[in-house]
Design a protein around this motif. Structure first.
Motif: not given
Length: 564
Positions: A305-326, A355-360
């Motif tokens: 155990x040496x990493x953490x999980x972060x979340x930037x956006x949602x998912x593509x199927x539910x239209x929650x993935x963050x896009x540069x254009x609509x 020294x914590x690994x970050x997985x986003x």
């Protein structure tokens, strides 16, 4: 895959994929082996194919030709004749959710639902065995192929479940549909505001229609049953056994609840978990950083155990993935960011110093660009003299839709794209509708990333996907769906060679977990982690890859699974 709150951690723990076999008990307690009789792939460029492997005390003592006195046996040595089967370094799922994999059969299974009509049929059957007032929870539906060509809504659910709160989560964990009873119990009305990083979808009259996106799912978390310690323990054991039976020797387990780490360490010490687990904790609290170094020190190398999980956006199927254009099929929607700049900056700087690994998690092109920006900002704003680890190996989980201009930045920054090939063979059925054909140039861009100098840690994202190394290998090398279909939108030039695919699930995940000196290739001195299939998937036809059978799974010289 999910948000960081307690509800979505619970949702991430659930799955709907049927179990494909069970792991057998260890047939031998020996850690000494002599293995030959089939093609052995090493994933080591200096010596790619060998004929024989010897194992002493759980480590590789010989890897080479089947000649001379290579098999120096003793009374404890066991011999394996591959009899034409092929052996590989142990396969690693670099992105899965172990708790969810184990709980996959403990909830209403909506995987494979072909229409809203069938969704209602399955729900109606579950309601007949559920007392009035008790919540019905299910997961696994995907609407992209449904004849109704829409999301389900609360009216659909109300027709068959008027007296029970109902929460049905989409397969990706980023959206849920609830009924009127759940809406009433949670206090959701027309006046309820969508939380940051979430959306309450509305109908033409402005009323909530039952669809909750990303953090809006938290509004119904109090309606879910608690996940007891006993239930979690059983799930971890079942998930690990299932994975061993499928040929996985290791999982990079995402969204792990921090309090579960002692349980995992104990279960491994008791021999109840036989595969390796590399944990990525589901936290947004930078106070956890101070504990990470202690968690990195374990009694053995099975649970790390040496990493953490972060979340930037949602998912593509539910239209929650963050896009540069609509979205091409929703011109007023650009998706959802789940983190703010100042929040990311604070956490990342603390992680770099500790020294914590970050997985986003990042799906959309906007989210991937911002995560790269956040990482670069941390790398430049924190003096290298203050870095606890000069080689942080931060990752972006999924890296699905990338603006082509950002592809070289992964290698330039030393960021690892952690990608799941099966997403492409499912998502690309609807991705062209969401994105249009032009943006697909940077979608699931495996070969372009490799060509740029990046390495890809390959995974499955189970229970979102099945969690089968055969499917992932097939998807990476064929870039066709499981029926062999593809078209011009699939961009099949992004498929990879069998050699690269093998590394995506062996050598490269080892590097992505700081374990390249002990795992990932078949070389003298490394741990005896092996996956053996009944055929050579490196040269087999596409169909034969999908129907290959696991002969055995070995972890540190211990047989975690053997075919009967």
């Amino acid at each position: 895959m999910t948000s960081t709150t307690s509800l979505v951690v619970f949702i991430a723990a659930l799955t709907l994929v049927a179990c494909q076999g069970t792991a057998s008990k260890t047939k031998s307690t020996s850690k000494d082996w002599c293995i030959s009789g089939g093609t052995i792939y090493t994933a080591n460029d200096a010596n790619t194919i060998i004929e024989a492997v010897a194992v002493r005390d759980g480590k590789i003592s010989y890897a080479g030709p089947n000649t001379g006195e290579w098999c120096l046996s003793n009374s404890q040595t066991q011999t394996i004749d591959l009899a034409g089967a092929a052996m590989y370094p142990g396969f690693t799922d670099a992105h899965g959710h172990l708790l969810g994999i184990g709980l996959r059969e403990m909830t209403l299974n909506l995987e494979g639902t072909k229409s809203i009509a069938e969704l209602k049929e399955r729900l109606a059957a579950a309601v007949t065995t559920t007392p009035d007032g008790e919540t019905v929870f299910g997961r696994g539906w995907i609407e992209t192929h449904w004849p109704e060509k829409r999301f389900p809504n609360r009216e659909d659910l109300d027709e068959v479940a008027p007296n029970n709160p109902v929460i049905l989560v989409r397969a990706d964990g980023h959206a849920a549909v609830i009924n009127s009873a759940a809406m009433k119990a949670a206090g959701i009305t027309k006046k309820t505001q969508s939380p940051f990083g979430g959306a309450i979808n509305k109908n033409a009259a402005g009323e909530p229609n039952g669809m909750l996106i990303d953090y809006a799912i938290d509004l119904v978390e109090d309606l879910l049953p608690s996940l007891t310690e006993a239930r979690k323990e059983e799930a971890y054991i079942k998930g690990a056994a299932l994975y061993a039976s499928r040929g996985w020797t290791n999982i990079h387990s995402m969204s792990v609840i921090p309090a579960d780490v002692p349980m995992l360490n104990r279960l491994a010490a008791e021999g109840k978990i036989k595969i390796r687990v590399y944990n990525s904790l589901d936290v947004l609290d930078k106070q956890i950083m101070g504990k990470m170094k202690a968690m990195d020190t374990v009694e053995d190398d099975q649970i790390i155990t040496r990493a953490i999980k972060l979340y930037a956006d949602g998912a593509l199927g539910s239209r929650g993935a963050a896009l540069l254009a609509p979205y091409s099929d929703d011109e007023k929607n650009e998706g959802l960011m789940l983190m703010k700049d100042e929040q990311a900056r604070s956490i990342l700087q603390a992680a770099l110093r500790n020294g914590t690994q970050v997985n986003t998690h990042a799906i959309g092109d906007k989210a991937n660009r911002l995560v790269l920006d956040w990482y670069e900002d941390a790398f430049t704003s924190v003096p290298k003299s203050e870095w606890s680890n000069p080689d942080p190996r931060w990752r972006i989980e999924h890296s699905q839709i990338i603006d082509v201009a950002d592809i070289p930045r992964f290698a330039e920054l030393g960021v690892i794209p952690s990608m799941q090939p099966s997403h492409a063979i499912g998502d690309l059925h609807f991705a062209v509708d969401r994105l249009g054909p032009n943006r697909l140039a940077g979608a699931y861009a495996w070969q372009a990333l490799i060509d740029s100098g990046a390495i890809i840690a390959g995974g499955s994202d189970a229970p979102v996907e099945v969690g089968d190394p055969r499917i992932e290998f097939y998807a990476a090398t064929q870039r066709m769906d499981l029926q062999g279909y593809s078209n011009e939108n699939w961009n099949r030039e992004q498929r990879v060679s069998a050699e690269s695919a093998l590394k995506m699930f062996t050598a490269w995940p080892a590097y992505a977990a700081f374990e390249e000196n002990v795992l990932g290739t078949i070389e003298v001195g490394k741990a005896a982690d092996f996956t053996a299939f009944d055929r050579d998937i490196m040269t087999a036809s596409a169909d034969d890859v999908l129907t290959a059978k696991v002969e055995f799974t070995m972890v540190g010289g211990d047989m975690a699974y053997q075919a009967k």
